[in-house]
Design a protein around this motif. Structure first.
Motif, mmCIF file in Angstrom:
data_model
loop_
_atom_site.group_PDB
_atom_site.id
_atom_site.type_symbol
_atom_site.label_atom_id
_atom_site.label_comp_id
_atom_site.label_asym_id
_atom_site.label_seq_id
_atom_site.Cartn_x
_atom_site.Cartn_y
_atom_site.Cartn_z
ATOM 1 N N SER A 47 -9.032 17.895 -5.483
ATOM 2 C CA SER A 47 -10.165 18.789 -5.274
ATOM 3 C C SER A 47 -11.393 18.030 -4.785
ATOM 4 C CB SER A 47 -10.496 19.534 -6.570
ATOM 5 O OG SER A 47 -10.997 18.640 -7.554
ATOM 6 N N GLU A 48 -11.456 16.730 -5.092
ATOM 7 C CA GLU A 48 -12.626 15.935 -4.712
ATOM 8 C C GLU A 48 -12.479 15.302 -3.337
ATOM 9 O OE1 GLU A 48 -15.606 12.594 -6.698
ATOM 10 O OE2 GLU A 48 -13.971 13.477 -7.857
ATOM 11 N N ILE A 49 -11.276 14.802 -2.992
ATOM 12 C CA ILE A 49 -11.142 14.063 -1.724
ATOM 13 C C ILE A 49 -10.040 14.612 -0.811
ATOM 14 C CG2 ILE A 49 -12.013 11.945 -2.774
ATOM 15 C CD1 ILE A 49 -9.111 10.858 -2.703
ATOM 16 N N GLY A 50 -9.340 15.661 -1.242
ATOM 17 C CA GLY A 50 -8.302 16.219 -0.399
ATOM 18 C C GLY A 50 -7.090 15.329 -0.225
ATOM 19 N N CYS A 51 -6.775 14.539 -1.241
ATOM 20 C CA CYS A 51 -5.612 13.643 -1.174
ATOM 21 C C CYS A 51 -4.313 14.445 -1.220
ATOM 22 C CB CYS A 51 -5.638 12.642 -2.319
ATOM 23 S SG CYS A 51 -5.433 13.394 -3.955
ATOM 24 N N ILE A 52 -3.225 13.793 -0.886
ATOM 25 C CA ILE A 52 -1.888 14.360 -1.042
ATOM 26 C C ILE A 52 -1.378 13.907 -2.413
ATOM 27 C CG2 ILE A 52 0.453 14.450 -0.133
ATOM 28 C CD1 ILE A 52 -0.829 13.521 2.579
ATOM 29 N N PRO A 53 -1.228 14.799 -3.378
ATOM 30 C CA PRO A 53 -0.852 14.389 -4.735
ATOM 31 C C PRO A 53 0.663 14.383 -4.923
ATOM 32 C CG PRO A 53 -1.480 16.688 -4.747
ATOM 33 C CD PRO A 53 -1.580 16.229 -3.315
ATOM 34 N N ILE A 54 1.157 13.339 -5.596
ATOM 35 C CA ILE A 54 2.562 13.278 -5.982
ATOM 36 C C ILE A 54 2.619 12.847 -7.443
ATOM 37 C CG2 ILE A 54 4.803 12.202 -5.602
ATOM 38 C CD1 ILE A 54 4.046 11.739 -2.706
ATOM 39 N N ALA A 55 3.017 13.761 -8.312
ATOM 40 C CA ALA A 55 3.141 13.445 -9.734
ATOM 41 C C ALA A 55 4.502 12.805 -9.979
ATOM 42 C CB ALA A 55 2.986 14.695 -10.574
ATOM 43 N N VAL A 56 4.512 11.645 -10.618
ATOM 44 C CA VAL A 56 5.759 10.915 -10.845
ATOM 45 C C VAL A 56 5.597 9.999 -12.048
ATOM 46 C CG1 VAL A 56 5.086 9.102 -9.195
ATOM 47 C CG2 VAL A 56 7.501 9.401 -9.789
ATOM 48 N N ASP A 57 6.655 9.885 -12.834
ATOM 49 C CA ASP A 57 6.706 8.929 -13.937
ATOM 50 C C ASP A 57 7.284 7.635 -13.385
ATOM 51 O OD1 ASP A 57 7.058 7.432 -16.197
ATOM 52 O OD2 ASP A 57 8.361 8.869 -17.225
ATOM 53 N N LEU A 58 6.460 6.623 -13.226
ATOM 54 C CA LEU A 58 6.890 5.370 -12.605
ATOM 55 C C LEU A 58 7.811 4.553 -13.504
ATOM 56 C CD1 LEU A 58 3.571 4.356 -10.835
ATOM 57 C CD2 LEU A 58 5.624 5.309 -9.787
ATOM 58 N N ALA A 59 8.004 4.992 -14.729
ATOM 59 C CA ALA A 59 9.006 4.341 -15.580
ATOM 60 C C ALA A 59 10.423 4.780 -15.215
ATOM 61 C CB ALA A 59 8.731 4.644 -17.050
ATOM 62 N N ASP A 60 10.538 5.820 -14.401
ATOM 63 C CA ASP A 60 11.829 6.346 -13.956
ATOM 64 C C ASP A 60 12.116 5.798 -12.564
ATOM 65 O OD1 ASP A 60 13.824 7.916 -12.715
ATOM 66 O OD2 ASP A 60 13.296 9.691 -13.863
ATOM 67 N N PRO A 61 13.074 4.895 -12.416
ATOM 68 C CA PRO A 61 13.270 4.248 -11.110
ATOM 69 C C PRO A 61 13.713 5.191 -10.009
ATOM 70 C CG PRO A 61 15.007 3.610 -12.658
ATOM 71 C CD PRO A 61 13.978 4.342 -13.441
ATOM 72 N N GLU A 62 14.581 6.154 -10.323
ATOM 73 C CA GLU A 62 15.037 7.078 -9.299
ATOM 74 C C GLU A 62 13.896 7.992 -8.834
ATOM 75 O OE1 GLU A 62 16.728 6.560 -12.173
ATOM 76 O OE2 GLU A 62 18.370 5.386 -11.299
ATOM 77 N N ALA A 63 13.115 8.482 -9.783
ATOM 78 C CA ALA A 63 11.975 9.327 -9.420
ATOM 79 C C ALA A 63 10.938 8.532 -8.633
ATOM 80 C CB ALA A 63 11.341 9.916 -10.677
ATOM 81 N N THR A 64 10.756 7.275 -8.996
ATOM 82 C CA THR A 64 9.802 6.419 -8.283
ATOM 83 C C THR A 64 10.226 6.227 -6.836
ATOM 84 O OG1 THR A 64 9.179 5.256 -10.314
ATOM 85 C CG2 THR A 64 8.752 4.116 -8.238
ATOM 86 N N ARG A 65 11.504 5.943 -6.612
ATOM 87 C CA ARG A 65 11.979 5.735 -5.237
ATOM 88 C C ARG A 65 11.853 7.021 -4.418
ATOM 89 N NH1 ARG A 65 14.287 1.387 -3.363
ATOM 90 N NH2 ARG A 65 14.963 0.670 -5.437
ATOM 91 N N ALA A 66 12.193 8.152 -5.025
ATOM 92 C CA ALA A 66 12.081 9.420 -4.317
ATOM 93 C C ALA A 66 10.622 9.715 -3.947
ATOM 94 C CB ALA A 66 12.658 10.546 -5.167
ATOM 95 N N ALA A 67 9.700 9.425 -4.859
ATOM 96 C CA ALA A 67 8.281 9.661 -4.592
ATOM 97 C C ALA A 67 7.780 8.747 -3.480
ATOM 98 C CB ALA A 67 7.471 9.446 -5.864
ATOM 99 N N ALA A 68 8.227 7.491 -3.488
ATOM 100 C CA ALA A 68 7.811 6.555 -2.452
ATOM 101 C C ALA A 68 8.272 7.022 -1.079
ATOM 102 C CB ALA A 68 8.360 5.162 -2.760
ATOM 103 N N ILE A 69 9.522 7.435 -0.995
ATOM 104 C CA ILE A 69 10.060 7.910 0.282
ATOM 105 C C ILE A 69 9.312 9.149 0.754
ATOM 106 C CG2 ILE A 69 12.111 8.895 1.372
ATOM 107 C CD1 ILE A 69 13.766 7.016 -0.478
ATOM 108 N N ARG A 70 8.997 10.033 -0.186
ATOM 109 C CA ARG A 70 8.241 11.248 0.154
ATOM 110 C C ARG A 70 6.857 10.917 0.698
ATOM 111 N NH1 ARG A 70 6.328 15.573 -4.457
ATOM 112 N NH2 ARG A 70 4.907 16.799 -3.148
ATOM 113 N N ALA A 71 6.234 9.847 0.171
ATOM 114 C CA ALA A 71 4.865 9.496 0.551
ATOM 115 C C ALA A 71 4.767 8.852 1.932
ATOM 116 C CB ALA A 71 4.282 8.541 -0.488
ATOM 117 N N LEU A 72 5.862 8.331 2.435
ATOM 118 C CA LEU A 72 5.850 7.560 3.681
ATOM 119 C C LEU A 72 6.031 8.478 4.891
ATOM 120 C CD1 LEU A 72 8.012 4.594 2.394
ATOM 121 C CD2 LEU A 72 5.531 4.627 2.737
ATOM 122 N N PRO A 73 5.651 7.979 6.095
ATOM 123 C CA PRO A 73 5.149 6.637 6.414
ATOM 124 C C PRO A 73 3.675 6.485 6.057
ATOM 125 C CG PRO A 73 5.235 7.952 8.396
ATOM 126 C CD PRO A 73 5.834 8.798 7.311
ATOM 127 N N ALA A 74 3.261 5.229 5.902
ATOM 128 C CA ALA A 74 1.874 4.923 5.578
ATOM 129 C C ALA A 74 1.493 3.605 6.217
ATOM 130 C CB ALA A 74 1.671 4.853 4.067
#
Length: 241
Positions: A47-74
């Motif tokens: 709401s403040e900067i118009g970022c693209i939000p991705i909620a993820v538990d980084l303790a979960d390796p599979e969820a972390t990899r999926a979130a990273a792929i979703r966020a790219l390219p960067a």
């Protein structure tokens, strides 16, 4: 440091240094994809900067990899997410040790792998900043798991710099002293503990999140084009005392 039209992936964006960095990037023209465990923190940031939000538990390796792929390219990557548990070495629980290694070291590995693979495949250069800590250098009491995780992050970053630098991707660490974030207040709220730490900092105070964010952005930027493989203290002189 102008980041106009640059896309930056930032983990740990919901609070503390990560949030300060996200706000600073947005002020300097960047488009930010923000990763955090807290959907509420991300919505507030969006709401403040118009970022693209991705909620993820980084303790979960599979969820972390999926979130990273979703966020790219960067164009750039900042691994800022971190957690801590305060236990003496003799009381340190295996599950807490594993959690801190997972969030503070393994998650940056996974996100950096996906970022670097995409950059290399597309033939583009890049830069990664990993947010570490002076705890990678010093054996603070009650911080065995945290110190181990940040030491692992620094060591891994040196290997990343060696290998990825040859592919045009710069890698550096920022190693702050105690920074006035919610996590630091949890760890250093006891005056008996914090006074000893402050007495070792020649500038006589802890860091502010914006002071660390400025260094992160500098290392990310083209102005730091020959800085590579560093573990840079942002510590008010703590390491020289």
């Amino acid at each position: 440091m102008d980041f106009t039209d640059k896309h930056v992936v930032l983990t740990g964006a919901g609070k503390g240094i990560g949030r300060a960095t996200a706000l600073m990037l947005a002020r300097r023209g960047a488009r930010v994809t923000a990763l955090s465990r807290s959907a509420a923190d991300l919505e507030d940031l969006r709401s403040e900067i118009g970022c693209i939000p991705i909620a993820v538990d980084l303790a979960d390796p599979e969820a972390t990899r999926a979130a990273a792929i979703r966020a790219l390219p960067a164009d750039y990557l900042i691994n800022c997410a971190g957690t801590t548990e305060l236990e003496s070495f003799l009381d340190l629980k295996v599950e807490n040790f594993d959690l801190l290694l997972a969030v503070n070291a393994r998650a940056p590995m996974i996100v950096s792998q996906e970022y670097a693979r995409e950059r290399i495949a597309s033939g583009r250069k890049g830069a990664i900043v990993n947010v570490s800590s002076v705890s990678s250098f010093i054996g603070f009491a009650d911080h065995a798991a945290y110190c181990a995780s940040k030491g692992a992050l620094d060591a891994m970053s040196r290997v990343m710099a060696n290998e990825l630098g040859r592919q045009g991707i710069r890698v550096n660490c920022v190693n702050p002293t105690v920074t006035l974030t919610p996590m630091a207040l949890k760890a250093w709220s006891d005056p008996a503990k914090s006074s000893g730490m402050l007495s070792r900092i020649p500038l006589g105070r802890f860091a502010e999140p914006d002071e660390v964010a400025e260094v992160i952005l500098f290392l990310l930027s083209d102005e730091a084009s020959m800085l590579h493989g560093l573990a840079m203290p942002v510590d008010g002189g703590f390491m020289v005392n």
